[in-house]
Scaffold this motif. Structure first.
Motif, PDB file in Angstrom:
ATOM      1  N   GLY A  29      12.878  22.201   1.438  1.00 18.48           N
ATOM      2  CA  GLY A  29      14.214  21.760   1.854  1.00 18.48           C
ATOM      3  C   GLY A  29      15.280  21.915   0.781  1.00 18.48           C
ATOM      4  O   GLY A  29      16.420  21.495   0.982  1.00 18.48           O
ATOM      5  N   GLU A 187      15.854  15.161   5.631  1.00 24.92           N
ATOM      6  CA  GLU A 187      15.380  15.692   6.911  1.00 24.92           C
ATOM      7  C   GLU A 187      13.848  15.614   6.985  1.00 24.92           C
ATOM      8  O   GLU A 187      13.161  15.934   6.012  1.00 24.92           O
ATOM      9  N   PRO A 190      12.532  19.977   7.300  1.00 22.57           N
ATOM     10  CA  PRO A 190      13.463  21.060   6.952  1.00 22.57           C
ATOM     11  C   PRO A 190      12.867  22.377   7.429  1.00 22.57           C
ATOM     12  O   PRO A 190      11.644  22.567   7.343  1.00 22.57           O
ATOM     13  N   ARG A 196      18.207  24.265   7.843  1.00 23.43           N
ATOM     14  CA  ARG A 196      18.079  22.802   7.774  1.00 23.43           C
ATOM     15  C   ARG A 196      17.511  22.442   6.416  1.00 23.43           C
ATOM     16  O   ARG A 196      16.333  22.640   6.140  1.00 23.43           O
ATOM     17  N   LYS A 198      17.869  19.769   2.680  1.00 22.97           N
ATOM     18  CA  LYS A 198      18.091  18.354   2.348  1.00 22.97           C
ATOM     19  C   LYS A 198      19.345  18.162   1.496  1.00 22.97           C
ATOM     20  O   LYS A 198      19.888  17.079   1.425  1.00 22.97           O
ATOM     21  N   ASP A 269      21.779  27.681  17.440  1.00 28.36           N
ATOM     22  CA  ASP A 269      21.856  26.365  16.804  1.00 28.36           C
ATOM     23  C   ASP A 269      23.207  26.150  16.127  1.00 28.36           C
ATOM     24  O   ASP A 269      23.972  27.094  15.901  1.00 28.36           O
ATOM     25  N   ARG A 317      24.899  27.001   6.513  1.00 30.89           N
ATOM     26  CA  ARG A 317      24.621  27.508   7.866  1.00 30.89           C
ATOM     27  C   ARG A 317      25.555  28.659   8.210  1.00 30.89           C
ATOM     28  O   ARG A 317      25.155  29.624   8.857  1.00 30.89           O
TER      29      ARG A 317
END
Ligand code: ATP
Length: 446
Positions: A29, A187, A190, A196, A198, A269, A317
């Motif tokens: 993560g 998370e 992850p 995704r 942390k 997503d 992202r």
């Protein structure tokens, strides 16, 4: 079909991203960003700042990551910022309950109201609340009075400064306070590389409006954001989706949330959320701090608690989505080429300068002269004399460099150079005196 494995492979192979603490077998993560990753992140953040500051009445702010517990008590994060977690009683793997139910870990196995592990078929525990905030202590003693948290969003730092902006900057509704900064979430699972994680960066805007304002500010910021993605960052429109969160998925503070989704190779997503937080946060901070955070409307002579529209963008992202969007494979002279078709606006390196041959002093000296000249104006520039010209082109294609400038024997005679375009593969000859105009035209900043 693009494969996420190929994209991750490229990002690691070319030094955009590394697993953090890799020599100590990594930490799930957490990721490090290499030179190219940092340049790309900075371009995203700078282009975002320009986009935001072009709007009226937007002010910047920077607040600490470590946040007093009182803030998260008031904001509801201590009580509500959790995921439901289930654990396998046999293999002790843990899963996010909502993600498990969606079937994302594998087939949902249920019998007599009991759920079973997607990995080993062992029985799962009842869902337990797991707060996603990282805890720490400020000062030498570890007790509840010194407990603090790493912020899971930058927003609260903005709300607790609301009063400073109306008083010191004399801001009038509608106005926005924007912050770029790190956020942390512990998370449970992850995944999907840097999707995704942390520890990540958010670019957040809290846009304060009069509660009686009839303008649809949520749609306003959605339209502005879409324009930024498509026309400034160069995203393909068809790869972006707008998703309205159903009531039951809404965060504890939100009245309505629209998300921007990207069609990643691993599925659609979220890259951005735009929430109508109503007066939830200012109201809570007013109650918990005892400070009057109401806004005096000098037209109506009334005090109101403003509503907040919050567009929140995730830097990593967006970076991952940009690379997925730009990733392409084609063929040149029967050889496969990997190319990142990044917009020159965001490309981490804009120009690469090559001497045609690496063993001819005249070519090298000229190439260094051109490189030094351009570096006065473009910091995102690279000099490369290693390997054949073909190999050097390939390396630049893989990192998305839009222009490669080569110094050849003709250059020594007439001071002109070939500039090769990454996408069209066309080569143009440009004179030294025309270089700056040429690049200014092609590498447009907005
Ligand atoms: P998700 O549902 O994917 O967990 P979220 O809805 O909780 O995300 P928000 O709280 O709306 O996310 O955060 C705003 C933005 O911050 C997201 O759109 C995303 O870009 C980014 N973000 C949130 N959590 C993470 C994470 N763990 N890693 C990377 N970016 C994140």
């Amino acid at each position: 079909m693009k494969k996420i494995e190929d994209i991750i492979n490229l990002m690691i192979r070319r030094g955009f991203v590394f697993q953090s603490y890799e020599i100590y077998s990594g930490l799930k993560g957490f990721y490090d960003f290499g030179h190219l990753g940092v340049l790309l992140k900075n371009n995203i953040k700078n282009l975002w700042l320009k986009f935001i500051l072009k709007e009226d009445n937007i002010f910047l702010l920077e607040t600490p990551i470590i946040t007093k517990s009182e803030v998260f008590k008031a904001s509801g994060h201590l009580e509500n910022f959790y995921d439901l977690l289930v654990e396998c009683k046999s293999c002790h793997n843990r899963f996010r309950y909502d993600v498990y139910l969606k079937g994302d870990y594998g087939k949902v196995k249920k019998n007599n109201e009991k759920f079973f592990c997607p990995l080993c078929n062992g029985e799962l525990t009842e869902p337990k609340k797991f707060n996603l905030m990282f805890k720490t202590y400020v000062g030498p003693t570890e007790e509840s009075s010194t407990q603090a948290f790493l912020r899971p969003e930058t927003a609260q730092g903005i709300f607790v400064n609301f009063d400073n902006y109306t008083k010191i900057y004399r801001t009038k509704l509608p106005f926005g306070i924007a912050q770029i900064g790190k956020a942390f979430r512990n998370e449970i699972t992850p995944k999907n590389f840097i999707f995704r994680i942390k520890e990540f960066e958010q670019m957040e805007l809290e846009y304060f409006i009069d509660p009686n304002d009839k303008i649809d500010w949520l749609s306003y910021w959605l339209d502005k954001s879409m324009n930024w993605y498509i026309n400034i960052l160069g995203f393909k429109k068809d790869n972006l989706i707008i998703y309205e969160q159903p009531q039951k998925e809404l965060a504890h503070y939100s009245k309505k949330t629209l998300d921007v989704y990207y069609k990643f190779p691993f599925g659609e997503d979220e890259i951005q959320g735009i929430a109508n937080r109503g007066d939830y946060d200012l109201n809570s901070h007013l109650k918990f701090s005892g400070k009057d955070l109401r806004y005096f409307n000098d037209k109506t002579k009334q005090k109101v608690i403003p509503y907040v529209i919050e567009p929140s963008w995730g830097v990593e992202r967006i970076l991952l989505a940009l690379i997925c969007d730009a990733y392409d494979e084609d063929e040149i002279n029967n050889e496969k080429r990997i190319v990142l078709r990044l917009s020159p606006n965001v490309a981490p390196i804009k120009i690469a300068v090559f001497p045609l041959l690496s063993n001819k002093e005249g070519l090298i000296n000229k190439a260094k002269e051109v490189f030094d000249h351009l570096k006065e104006y473009y910091l995102e520039i690279i000099y490369d004399e290693n390997g054949s010209i073909g190999k050097r082109y390939r390396r630049q294609d893989e990192i998305g460099t839009p222009f490669c400038l080569t110094i050849d024997f003709q250059s020594l005679e007439d001071n002109t150079f070939t500039i090769r375009n990454r996408d069209t593969l066309q080569q143009e000859r440009v004179h030294f005196n025309e270089l700056l105009n040429y690049f200014k035209e092609k590498i447009k900043k907005f």
